[in-house]
Write a protein that holds these residues in place. Structure first.
Motif, PDB file in Angstrom:
ATOM      1  N   TRP A 167      11.736  14.089  -6.018  1.00 53.88           N
ATOM      2  CA  TRP A 167      10.502  14.314  -6.260  1.00 53.88           C
ATOM      3  C   TRP A 167       9.431  13.119  -5.424  1.00 53.88           C
ATOM      4  N   ALA A 168       9.916  11.985  -5.786  1.00 48.03           N
ATOM      5  CA  ALA A 168       9.227  10.547  -5.146  1.00 48.03           C
ATOM      6  C   ALA A 168      10.059   9.489  -5.295  1.00 48.03           C
ATOM      7  N   SER A 169       9.654   8.368  -4.351  1.00 45.92           N
ATOM      8  CA  SER A 169      10.340   7.235  -4.244  1.00 45.92           C
ATOM      9  C   SER A 169       9.234   6.063  -4.271  1.00 45.92           C
ATOM     10  N   GLY A 215       1.034  -1.220  -0.094  1.00 49.23           N
ATOM     11  CA  GLY A 215       0.111  -0.128   0.020  1.00 49.23           C
ATOM     12  C   GLY A 215       0.955   1.268   0.069  1.00 49.23           C
ATOM     13  N   SER A 216       0.393   2.152   0.658  1.00 49.99           N
ATOM     14  CA  SER A 216       1.152   3.525   0.633  1.00 49.99           C
ATOM     15  C   SER A 216       2.587   3.480   1.444  1.00 49.99           C
ATOM     16  N   LEU A 217       2.805   2.566   2.053  1.00 49.99           N
ATOM     17  CA  LEU A 217       4.315   2.542   2.523  1.00 49.99           C
ATOM     18  C   LEU A 217       5.138   2.214   1.347  1.00 49.99           C
ATOM     19  N   ARG A 218       4.769   1.751   0.440  1.00 47.15           N
ATOM     20  CA  ARG A 218       5.723   1.412  -0.656  1.00 47.15           C
ATOM     21  C   ARG A 218       5.970   2.803  -1.388  1.00 47.15           C
ATOM     22  N   GLY A 219       5.124   3.816  -1.235  1.00 46.00           N
ATOM     23  CA  GLY A 219       5.559   5.164  -1.851  1.00 46.00           C
ATOM     24  C   GLY A 219       6.066   6.132  -1.161  1.00 46.00           C
ATOM     25  N   ARG A 220       7.037   6.902  -1.588  1.00 43.04           N
ATOM     26  CA  ARG A 220       7.593   8.081  -0.893  1.00 43.04           C
ATOM     27  C   ARG A 220       7.964   7.290   0.758  1.00 43.04           C
ATOM     28  N   ILE A 242      13.705  -7.024  -5.376  1.00 39.11           N
ATOM     29  CA  ILE A 242      13.318  -5.809  -4.739  1.00 39.11           C
ATOM     30  C   ILE A 242      14.114  -4.678  -5.534  1.00 39.11           C
ATOM     31  N   GLY A 243      13.439  -3.736  -5.885  1.00 42.17           N
ATOM     32  CA  GLY A 243      13.919  -2.485  -6.478  1.00 42.17           C
ATOM     33  C   GLY A 243      13.280  -1.298  -5.589  1.00 42.17           C
ATOM     34  N   PHE A 244      14.180  -0.184  -5.771  1.00 43.91           N
ATOM     35  CA  PHE A 244      13.703   0.860  -5.112  1.00 43.91           C
ATOM     36  C   PHE A 244      13.852   2.196  -6.112  1.00 43.91           C
ATOM     37  N   ALA A 245      12.968   2.716  -6.670  1.00 43.95           N
ATOM     38  CA  ALA A 245      12.861   3.668  -7.668  1.00 43.95           C
ATOM     39  C   ALA A 245      12.754   5.092  -7.061  1.00 43.95           C
ATOM     40  N   ILE A 246      13.868   5.978  -7.391  1.00 43.88           N
ATOM     41  CA  ILE A 246      13.902   7.139  -6.871  1.00 43.88           C
ATOM     42  C   ILE A 246      13.688   8.137  -8.107  1.00 43.88           C
TER      43      ILE A 246
END
Length: 274
Positions: free
Chosen positions: A87-89, A50-55, A205-209
């Motif tokens: 701007w986001a992650s 959910g929202s924990l994955r964004g920003r 697992i990837g983290f997009a910045i």
């Protein structure tokens, strides 16, 4: 003189819309970040969702450190200059034997930003390869304008609206960006890209910045960003606080507020699905 990228890599980014692989952090750092992620997941009883994955950089000190990692930001500076906002992650996590996928799309479709001067640093925290659904890109498609998309709201599509380009994409034209833990790819906001499900026995697992120069504006509502280098003379984004500790109540509240803003922007014109 470039700090991280070679002249050939810089030329390739503007020509093809991406560059990879680039060593972003050490394998040990990647393993440490993954361990912290999975330790937190154990406290909540399951995978981050959910929202924990964004920003997520607003919630966890170790991710706020990652968006400011010198080598990553140096590479962004090589492309866009020294005044840089994060701007986001977003976490893009595919569990083992996971049917989730990412359809062919352009990142810029529903972001509401004033220009396509945005680049994603996709940092691998696990192996990302053909076996587990690595990112694929279609070289040169960033040179096109914004392409119409259709919303599918598909159950297994990892994108906000399940959006996909409303044109045919030849999969034979795609290039797979295989990465080792701690490596990253950089891709342009208008590059068509996507990824297949993960049929393997291991998590991907990837983290997009998402980075951009401070001159970019949000056109569709209130928004925030983190200044990670230089100065922001434009001040069109609310500057984000740095969390003092993981899941600090002040940070959690800011994250909640920003999530609500983001939902209004990303779902503008459609009803948010229940």
């Amino acid at each position: 003189m470039p700090k991280v990228l070679s002249p050939a890599q810089i030329e390739g980014f503007w020509k093809d819309g991406y560059v990879a692989p680039i060593r972003a952090i050490s394998t040990e750092q990647a393993a440490s970040i993954r361990a912290k992620l999975e330790a937190f997941e154990r406290t909540i009883g399951g995978p981050l969702s959910g929202s924990l994955r964004g920003r997520s950089h607003l919630l966890f000190t170790w991710l706020n450190d990652l968006i400011r990692e010198e080598r990553i930001v140096d590479a962004i500076e090589d492309l866009y200059g020294e005044n840089i906002l994060c701007w986001a992650s977003s976490f893009f996590i595919k569990e083992a034997e996971d049917p989730s996928f990412v359809s062919w799309h352009q990142d810029s479709t529903y972001w509401g930003l004033s220009s396509p001067d945005v680049v994603t640093a996709w940092v691998a925290l696990s192996e990302s390869n053909k076996a587990n659904g690595a990112l694929e890109v279609v070289p040169g498609t960033h040179l096109q304008d914004q392409i119409p998309h259709r919303d599918t709201f598909s159950k297994n599509n990892m994108l906000t609206r399940g959006q996909e380009v409303a044109v045919d994409v030849d999969p034979k034209s795609a290039v797979m960006l295989e990465l080792e833990p701690g490596e990253m790819s950089l891709h342009h906001v208008r590059l068509i890209h996507g990824s297949a499900p993960n049929p393997s026995k291991r998590r991907r697992i990837g983290f997009a910045i998402r980075y951009m120069p401070t001159s970019v504006r949000q056109l569709e509502g209130e928004d925030s960003a983190s200044l990670v280098r230089g100065i922001d003379t434009y001040r069109t984004f609310e500057h984000e606080p740095i969390p003092s500790r993981d899941m600090d109540p002040v940070a959690v509240e800011f994250h909640r507020k920003q999530h609500e803003r983001s939902v209004k922007i990303l779902y503008k014109g459609v009803k948010v699905p229940a």
